[in-house]
Motif scaffolding. Sequence first.
Motif, PDB file in Angstrom:
ATOM      1  N   TYR A   1      -1.752   6.747  -0.939  1.00 43.95           N
ATOM      2  CA  TYR A   1      -3.109   6.985  -1.439  1.00 43.95           C
ATOM      3  C   TYR A   1      -4.150   6.102  -0.747  1.00 43.95           C
ATOM      4  O   TYR A   1      -5.351   6.364  -0.860  1.00 43.95           O
ATOM      5  CB  TYR A   1      -3.166   6.759  -2.950  1.00 43.95           C
ATOM      6  N   LYS A   2      -3.705   5.076  -0.067  1.00 37.82           N
ATOM      7  CA  LYS A   2      -4.642   4.164   0.605  1.00 37.82           C
ATOM      8  C   LYS A   2      -5.431   4.932   1.673  1.00 37.82           C
ATOM      9  O   LYS A   2      -4.868   5.492   2.611  1.00 37.82           O
ATOM     10  CB  LYS A   2      -3.877   3.010   1.247  1.00 37.82           C
ATOM     11  N   GLY A   3      -6.743   5.009   1.518  1.00 37.50           N
ATOM     12  CA  GLY A   3      -7.612   5.649   2.497  1.00 37.50           C
ATOM     13  C   GLY A   3      -7.490   7.159   2.557  1.00 37.50           C
ATOM     14  O   GLY A   3      -7.935   7.778   3.537  1.00 37.50           O
TER      15      GLY A   3
ATOM     16  N   VAL B   1      -6.144  -0.670  -9.589  1.00 38.57           N
ATOM     17  CA  VAL B   1      -6.073   0.533  -8.768  1.00 38.57           C
ATOM     18  C   VAL B   1      -5.070   1.477  -9.431  1.00 38.57           C
ATOM     19  O   VAL B   1      -3.857   1.241  -9.375  1.00 38.57           O
ATOM     20  CB  VAL B   1      -5.652   0.195  -7.324  1.00 38.57           C
TER      21      VAL B   1
ATOM     22  N   ASN C   1      -2.011   2.771  -7.606  1.00 37.35           N
ATOM     23  CA  ASN C   1      -1.094   1.774  -7.055  1.00 37.35           C
ATOM     24  C   ASN C   1      -1.036   0.582  -8.011  1.00 37.35           C
ATOM     25  O   ASN C   1      -1.501  -0.512  -7.707  1.00 37.35           O
ATOM     26  CB  ASN C   1      -1.548   1.343  -5.662  1.00 37.35           C
TER      27      ASN C   1
ATOM     28  N   GLY D   1     -10.636   3.981   1.326  1.00 39.58           N
ATOM     29  CA  GLY D   1     -10.233   3.184   2.478  1.00 39.58           C
ATOM     30  C   GLY D   1     -10.803   1.791   2.546  1.00 39.58           C
ATOM     31  O   GLY D   1     -10.687   1.137   3.590  1.00 39.58           O
TER      32      GLY D   1
ATOM     33  N   ASP E   1       0.838  -1.193   0.000  1.00 39.61           N
ATOM     34  CA  ASP E   1       0.000   0.000   0.000  1.00 39.61           C
ATOM     35  C   ASP E   1       0.882   1.256   0.000  1.00 39.61           C
ATOM     36  O   ASP E   1       2.006   1.253   0.501  1.00 39.61           O
ATOM     37  CB  ASP E   1      -0.923   0.016   1.217  1.00 39.61           C
ATOM     38  N   ASN E   2       0.350   2.331  -0.566  1.00 45.06           N
ATOM     39  CA  ASN E   2       1.082   3.588  -0.599  1.00 45.06           C
ATOM     40  C   ASN E   2       0.267   4.694   0.073  1.00 45.06           C
ATOM     41  O   ASN E   2      -0.759   4.423   0.702  1.00 45.06           O
ATOM     42  CB  ASN E   2       1.463   3.967  -2.040  1.00 45.06           C
TER      43      ASN E   2
ATOM     44  N   PRO F   1     -10.569  -2.023   2.177  1.00 41.61           N
ATOM     45  CA  PRO F   1      -9.441  -2.959   2.067  1.00 41.61           C
ATOM     46  C   PRO F   1      -9.380  -3.605   0.678  1.00 41.61           C
ATOM     47  O   PRO F   1     -10.410  -4.004   0.133  1.00 41.61           O
ATOM     48  CB  PRO F   1      -9.741  -4.003   3.152  1.00 41.61           C
ATOM     49  N   ARG F   2      -8.189  -3.690   0.136  1.00 38.29           N
ATOM     50  CA  ARG F   2      -8.012  -4.197  -1.223  1.00 38.29           C
ATOM     51  C   ARG F   2      -8.551  -5.613  -1.374  1.00 38.29           C
ATOM     52  O   ARG F   2      -9.116  -5.975  -2.413  1.00 38.29           O
ATOM     53  CB  ARG F   2      -6.523  -4.155  -1.583  1.00 38.29           C
TER      54      ARG F   2
ATOM     55  N   LYS G   1     -10.910   8.634   3.117  1.00 35.37           N
ATOM     56  CA  LYS G   1     -11.791   7.855   3.989  1.00 35.37           C
ATOM     57  C   LYS G   1     -12.696   8.761   4.816  1.00 35.37           C
ATOM     58  O   LYS G   1     -12.252   9.739   5.409  1.00 35.37           O
ATOM     59  CB  LYS G   1     -10.955   6.984   4.926  1.00 35.37           C
TER      60      LYS G   1
ATOM     61  N   TYR H   1     -10.075   2.161  -3.198  1.00 35.47           N
ATOM     62  CA  TYR H   1      -8.765   2.227  -2.538  1.00 35.47           C
ATOM     63  C   TYR H   1      -8.594   3.573  -1.847  1.00 35.47           C
ATOM     64  O   TYR H   1      -8.142   3.648  -0.695  1.00 35.47           O
ATOM     65  CB  TYR H   1      -7.677   2.009  -3.586  1.00 35.47           C
TER      66      TYR H   1
END
Length: 617
Positions: free
Chosen positions: A261-263, A567, A570, A553, A258-259, A555-556, A266, A550
Amino acid sequence: MNLKPYISTRINTLEKSHIIRGSLFIFTLLSLVIKCAIYLGFTLNENVYSLNFSLGYGQASYFFKYYGAFILCFMCFYFLFKNKGKLWYLIGINFFLTLLILMDLWYFRGFKTVPSLTIVKQTANLDNLSGSIFSMMGFIDLIFVVDIVILLILSIKLRNFYKEGKRKVSLFFLCLILGISYLAYIPFMTNVLKKDVSGSYIYGMYDPNDTVKYFSPIGYHVFNVYQVYKDSKPYNLSDNELEEINTWFDKKKEDLPDNEYKGMYKGKNLIVIQWESLESFVINQKIDGQEITPNLNKLLSKSTYFPHIKEQVNEGTSSDSDLMVNTSMYPLRQGSTFFGYSNNTYNSLPNHLEAMGYSTIGIHPDKGPFWNWMEGLRGIGFDKLVDYYNFNIDETIGLGLSDGSYFKQIVPMLKEQKDPFYSFMVTLTSHGPFDLPEEYKKLNLSKELDENHLGGYFQSINYTDTQLGLFLDSLEKEGILDNSVVVIEGDHTGVHKYYNDKIATLSNQEDWWKEVTWDIPLIIYDKNATEGKQFDLIGGQVDIMPTLLYLMGVPREDFEDSTMGKVLVNSKKNYSVLTNRTVVGEFTEEEKEHAIQGLDLADKLIKSNYFKNYYKK
């Protein structure tokens, strides 16, 4: 009394009648075969409004026997009529089959494919579309009716030779059996006798345009009727197909950490604006020193921007975009997904967000039955749906409610939504043929450009851009933007999709508008962002939903095996598959095959209602 002269004259008259009737029958048969070649001369040409007869004839000549066999199956009913009924049937069947070919041509100019029976049945889609349909016609199309005019003239002069034409039931069966036997020979040899036969490949294609090429537009529609009938039956996946689906999703996964950008967004409201016919080439461009999209350009400084999202819609056009943005499923290869499978279950964007406590609303300015979008979005899982009948239709432009009035009326709807919310809305005014009223044209263009579809496109996009700016200002005043992310994406390309031939007629060409890239933009705007970033990664419309999940937030692992896209923030995959099975970007041969396979697997997923009947998380 000497009867010999009378009998001799009578025999000569009957012989002449047979020759003339037979000649007109053959003339009609050959004319229809040539029209099928002319059709290819248009559709295989780079400019679909210009006829390249040698190209069409060269491609069609290998398959003339199949064209003739299908046409003969329709024309054989001629022999069941008598007297002048034969003549009227000849004219009638010529007119009917010619109209069918013309309708396919006009449809192809708009959608680069031929219509399925499921589309033809959907008359609600013709509502307010007359301008767009007429814009697909060309003066040169009159070539298709030249033989009918000749036949009508000959029918007047030769009508007396049809006074005594008898029914020929034996000839009817002979022609019907000949036509069917020729068409059934290869399937019989390969499927029943299990023998290899030259030319068997033409019965195993999946692309409608290939079917037209091999069997004529007429043959395509015969096959399509059978296909639609077959598709009406419940589709059950075999164990091998289920394994194929699982393998495809496993290969799609990218094992990446994850990078940042994750969440990133959110808990924020999500506002998705699907902009009619928006292409990437107009963004950050000027015409005669004037910005075409000044408001979009401003947003980029606080946006994550993807200019190379490839159009992937098929016969469902804008409704296919609705589907892909909210389900990450490729649309059906034939017909409209929203009409045939509106009640399907998906692991959709609204369903994922509702599981996180979001309220969801889908908003269209169109009437609900248009492309059956309302039932389609209801099946996808939206809490609330708003259509034409919920608006005050106080100003119409083109196909319906103006974007200006539309955006104004949406603001109070969003104020009523419970936070956090997901709103999916669709604009309308920039729909072709781009006839914006003079009072709304703000760009100062040359007379030639302004009268061209390209100039009309610039004016229409500029108008909607202005209304978008006012809409965002209203959201800012209401405090809605403080905790919202606004996503802007095009439903499909516009002027290059439908009117590229008109662009080519301009005397002063500029390089930035000549190339057909199939690029639509994806802009993810956050007013609180400190800077913008542009990703030049090549993606597709199926990538929008997993990207948003993604960012929001989710979960992948909750969506990786139920979405067909990647995504975008990512991913190392820099390619996308178009609806015509072309893969563009940087890819290996294995990745190309996997991408194309996804188009066919989507049909199985949709037709079997996979996520309801088979999917297990």
